[in-house]
Design a protein around this motif. Structure first.
Motif, PDB file in Angstrom:
ATOM      1  N   ALA A 125       1.651  13.430   0.349  1.00 39.09           N
ATOM      2  CA  ALA A 125       0.544  14.329   0.720  1.00 39.09           C
ATOM      3  C   ALA A 125       0.641  15.671   0.007  1.00 39.09           C
ATOM      4  O   ALA A 125       0.602  16.729   0.617  1.00 39.09           O
ATOM      5  N   TYR A 126       0.760  15.639  -1.312  1.00 35.05           N
ATOM      6  CA  TYR A 126       0.914  16.876  -2.071  1.00 35.05           C
ATOM      7  C   TYR A 126      -0.431  17.440  -2.507  1.00 35.05           C
ATOM      8  O   TYR A 126      -1.470  16.781  -2.405  1.00 35.05           O
ATOM      9  N   SER A 127      -0.414  18.672  -2.975  1.00 35.63           N
ATOM     10  CA  SER A 127      -1.605  19.403  -3.418  1.00 35.63           C
ATOM     11  C   SER A 127      -2.670  19.359  -2.317  1.00 35.63           C
ATOM     12  O   SER A 127      -2.359  19.554  -1.142  1.00 35.63           O
ATOM     13  N   VAL A 128      -3.935  19.090  -2.684  1.00 30.61           N
ATOM     14  CA  VAL A 128      -5.005  19.054  -1.674  1.00 30.61           C
ATOM     15  C   VAL A 128      -5.417  17.623  -1.345  1.00 30.61           C
ATOM     16  O   VAL A 128      -6.458  17.408  -0.705  1.00 30.61           O
ATOM     17  N   TYR A 129      -4.609  16.645  -1.734  1.00 33.94           N
ATOM     18  CA  TYR A 129      -4.958  15.245  -1.451  1.00 33.94           C
ATOM     19  C   TYR A 129      -5.104  14.963   0.049  1.00 33.94           C
ATOM     20  O   TYR A 129      -5.946  14.127   0.432  1.00 33.94           O
ATOM     21  N   PRO A 130      -4.327  15.624   0.937  1.00 28.83           N
ATOM     22  CA  PRO A 130      -4.547  15.358   2.367  1.00 28.83           C
ATOM     23  C   PRO A 130      -5.948  15.745   2.850  1.00 28.83           C
ATOM     24  O   PRO A 130      -6.407  15.232   3.881  1.00 28.83           O
ATOM     25  N   GLU A 131      -6.627  16.621   2.142  1.00 29.36           N
ATOM     26  CA  GLU A 131      -7.963  17.056   2.536  1.00 29.36           C
ATOM     27  C   GLU A 131      -9.064  16.184   1.955  1.00 29.36           C
ATOM     28  O   GLU A 131     -10.246  16.425   2.205  1.00 29.36           O
TER      29      GLU A 131
ATOM     30  N   LYS B  32       0.857  -1.192   0.000  1.00 27.43           N
ATOM     31  CA  LYS B  32       0.000   0.000   0.000  1.00 27.43           C
ATOM     32  C   LYS B  32       0.891   1.239   0.000  1.00 27.43           C
ATOM     33  O   LYS B  32       1.190   1.816   1.048  1.00 27.43           O
ATOM     34  N   TYR B  33       1.305   1.656  -1.200  1.00 20.75           N
ATOM     35  CA  TYR B  33       2.227   2.790  -1.342  1.00 20.75           C
ATOM     36  C   TYR B  33       1.735   3.667  -2.479  1.00 20.75           C
ATOM     37  O   TYR B  33       1.739   3.268  -3.644  1.00 20.75           O
ATOM     38  N   ASP B  34       1.290   4.864  -2.130  1.00 18.87           N
ATOM     39  CA  ASP B  34       0.749   5.822  -3.094  1.00 18.87           C
ATOM     40  C   ASP B  34       1.265   7.198  -2.717  1.00 18.87           C
ATOM     41  O   ASP B  34       1.079   7.646  -1.576  1.00 18.87           O
ATOM     42  N   LEU B  35       1.926   7.881  -3.631  1.00 21.92           N
ATOM     43  CA  LEU B  35       2.527   9.181  -3.330  1.00 21.92           C
ATOM     44  C   LEU B  35       1.497  10.231  -2.945  1.00 21.92           C
ATOM     45  O   LEU B  35       1.831  11.207  -2.272  1.00 21.92           O
ATOM     46  N   ARG B  36       0.261  10.055  -3.370  1.00 27.59           N
ATOM     47  CA  ARG B  36      -0.780  11.001  -2.964  1.00 27.59           C
ATOM     48  C   ARG B  36      -0.992  10.955  -1.459  1.00 27.59           C
ATOM     49  O   ARG B  36      -1.404  11.953  -0.845  1.00 27.59           O
TER      50      ARG B  36
ATOM     51  N   TYR C 101      17.186  19.977  -7.838  1.00 34.69           N
ATOM     52  CA  TYR C 101      15.907  19.713  -7.192  1.00 34.69           C
ATOM     53  C   TYR C 101      15.244  18.512  -7.851  1.00 34.69           C
ATOM     54  O   TYR C 101      15.344  18.320  -9.066  1.00 34.69           O
ATOM     55  N   TYR C 102      14.563  17.700  -7.024  1.00 32.02           N
ATOM     56  CA  TYR C 102      13.808  16.553  -7.531  1.00 32.02           C
ATOM     57  C   TYR C 102      12.383  16.625  -6.996  1.00 32.02           C
ATOM     58  O   TYR C 102      12.167  16.837  -5.797  1.00 32.02           O
ATOM     59  N   ALA C 103      11.410  16.472  -7.872  1.00 25.39           N
ATOM     60  CA  ALA C 103       9.999  16.476  -7.480  1.00 25.39           C
ATOM     61  C   ALA C 103       9.322  15.264  -8.105  1.00 25.39           C
ATOM     62  O   ALA C 103       9.706  14.807  -9.191  1.00 25.39           O
ATOM     63  N   ARG C 104       8.314  14.732  -7.422  1.00 24.94           N
ATOM     64  CA  ARG C 104       7.636  13.533  -7.922  1.00 24.94           C
ATOM     65  C   ARG C 104       6.152  13.589  -7.608  1.00 24.94           C
ATOM     66  O   ARG C 104       5.709  14.357  -6.745  1.00 24.94           O
ATOM     67  N   ALA C 105       5.387  12.781  -8.331  1.00 24.74           N
ATOM     68  CA  ALA C 105       3.948  12.698  -8.103  1.00 24.74           C
ATOM     69  C   ALA C 105       3.462  11.331  -8.559  1.00 24.74           C
ATOM     70  O   ALA C 105       4.173  10.592  -9.260  1.00 24.74           O
ATOM     71  N   GLU C 106       2.254  10.987  -8.148  1.00 25.24           N
ATOM     72  CA  GLU C 106       1.674   9.679  -8.454  1.00 25.24           C
ATOM     73  C   GLU C 106       0.903   9.745  -9.768  1.00 25.24           C
ATOM     74  O   GLU C 106      -0.217  10.233  -9.828  1.00 25.24           O
ATOM     75  N   ASN C 107       1.519   9.271 -10.833  1.00 29.70           N
ATOM     76  CA  ASN C 107       0.859   9.170 -12.135  1.00 29.70           C
ATOM     77  C   ASN C 107       0.057   7.874 -12.205  1.00 29.70           C
ATOM     78  O   ASN C 107       0.259   6.977 -11.385  1.00 29.70           O
ATOM     79  N   PRO C 108      -0.823   7.733 -13.180  1.00 26.89           N
ATOM     80  CA  PRO C 108      -1.578   6.475 -13.284  1.00 26.89           C
ATOM     81  C   PRO C 108      -0.688   5.243 -13.391  1.00 26.89           C
ATOM     82  O   PRO C 108      -1.085   4.160 -12.979  1.00 26.89           O
ATOM     83  N   LYS C 109       0.526   5.402 -13.924  1.00 20.10           N
ATOM     84  CA  LYS C 109       1.412   4.258 -14.108  1.00 20.10           C
ATOM     85  C   LYS C 109       2.450   4.147 -13.001  1.00 20.10           C
ATOM     86  O   LYS C 109       3.213   3.175 -12.975  1.00 20.10           O
TER      87      LYS C 109
END
Length: 405
Positions: A261-267, A253-257, A337-345
């Motif tokens: 907890a980026y953008s408004v996903y924590p809400e 169970k590992y999802d970057l969202r 700098y390195y940034a990441r996000a949860e894409n569909p893949k």
């Protein structure tokens, strides 16, 4: 069998254009060299698999890349930061909104303006990204069905995916390559009446997902073709750096969202589906497909929450300017700098190096999830029947635009 073509070095240049890993002279009795792709639809466009087989069973498989050459990194290093977004669209062209979201957030964090983005902008970003996530998963599941001989599921998901593409086209004017999420904001606000139409689509799609689950996921033939096939254990998935449904299908169970907890996903409230081995073993082709379908349910739940917030808490305002925080000139300080996000893949990451003297990045590197996920294919394809290789490859949901970038 035709003689295997090898690279030959002739002092000044290479001759022939089809490098191979194996030589025909090395083959033993009963062994064959087979090329699957790049023309084969099951290779999703431009991937060539060099297969060493013993009868109908695979001994080794070597993926050969290099037929697309989008040159994303070098394009990104030759233009300013904002002009990179159209190139980002063309990596995973089935999930352009999600890729734009990841890139824009990365540059915003590098500039230190990520905490200043208006809430309405953030909720719209998540809304369109989750719509695109469903469209991407529909394409993955539908084409997977085609790969192993199921035509009707493909037609069903393409029918419903079309509704999503029309909604996104209504917002952006484009069907697949949007250039909508900008650094610091959005190109446009949502069109008048979009929230209502999108809400109607959510209500329409929920029962359709139930029908599709019964049609494909509970189909006896589909289960026999995918259960216990292409099993990836959790440890193996971690060791190969897999992410997204490929990793969650193996039970982690590992999802970057959630993790980042980026953008408004924590809400927002949503679950993280994982493979449970319901029809076979944890981490098989069926589990990976089921995770994608379950994520469509979760994306609908996220979209509903975003619509509720956009119509009640952060309502449309005629004075609202989605480009208010879009920088006129971007010249970050000298830094890496390195940034990441949860894409569909899976995990899409961007590494930037800024010189501090130019509005163009000195270096850009994309961590493409399809490329990393594809790396495990030679490991799990050994000893499987040739027909199962097509099922395994289809369950990966590879888009070659971000593999040979």
């Amino acid at each position: 069998m035709s003689k295997t073509i090898q690279y030959q070095y002739d002092q000044n240049h290479l001759t022939n254009s089809a490098p191979t890993f194996y030589k025909e002279s090395d083959l033993k009795d009963g062994e064959m060299l087979l090329n699957i792709g790049p023309h084969h639809p099951s290779t999703h466009g431009v991937l060539r698999l060099e297969v060493l087989s013993d009868g109908e069973y695979i001994k080794e498989v070597v993926p050969h890349l290099g037929y697309l050459h989008r040159c994303f990194e070098k394009h990104a290093e030759s233009v300013g930061f904002p002009k990179v977004i159209p190139f980002v669209d063309r990596m995973d062209y089935a999930a352009a909104m999600n890729s734009e979201h990841a890139y824009a957030m990365g540059v915003e964090k590098m500039l230190g303006i990520d905490d200043k983005i208006p809430p309405r902008v953030e909720y719209i970003r998540v809304l369109v990204a989750e719509l695109n996530r469903i469209a991407s998963h529909f394409l993955a599941i539908g084409t997977f069905g085609i790969d192993i001989g199921a035509t009707t599921p493909f037609l069903w998901v393409m029918r419903d995916r079309e509704h999503i593409l029309r909604l996104l086209e209504w917002i952006t004017g484009a069907r697949m390559l949007y250039n909508y999420i900008w650094i610091g904001g959005l190109y446009y606000d949502l069109p008048v009446g979009f929230e209502e139409k999108c809400g109607e689509f959510v209500q329409y799609l929920k029962p359709k997902l139930d029908e599709f689950k019964e049609l494909l996921m509970e189909n006896k033939i589909f289960i026999e073709r995918t259960a216990n096939i292409g099993v990836i254990s959790r440890d193996l998935a971690i060791n190969y750096g897999l992410s997204g449904p490929m990793l969650r299908g193996s039970g982690l169970k590992y999802d970057l969202r959630k993790v980042d907890a980026y953008s408004v996903y924590p809400e927002l409230e949503f679950n993280i589906p994982v493979g449970e081995g319901k029809m076979g073993q944890v981490g098989d082709c069926w589990d990976r497909t089921d995770v994608r379908l379950q994520e469509c349910y979760e994306s609908l739940h996220i979209i509903s929450q975003c619509l509720d917030v956009l119509t009640k808490k952060h309502k449309r305002d005629k004075d609202f300017d989605p480009q208010a925080l879009v920088p006129k000139k971007i010249r970050p300080v000298k830094m890496d700098y390195y940034a990441r996000a949860e894409n569909p893949k899976g995990e899409l990451g961007f590494y930037f190096r800024s010189s501090g003297k130019s509005d163009q990045p000195l270096r850009v590197k994309a961590r493409a999830c399809s490329y990393v996920n594809l790396s495990i294919l030679p490991e799990i394809a050994k000893g499987v029947p040739l027909a199962d290789l097509i099922a395994i490859m289809g369950s990966f949901d590879v888009v070659m635009g971000e593999v040979d970038r």
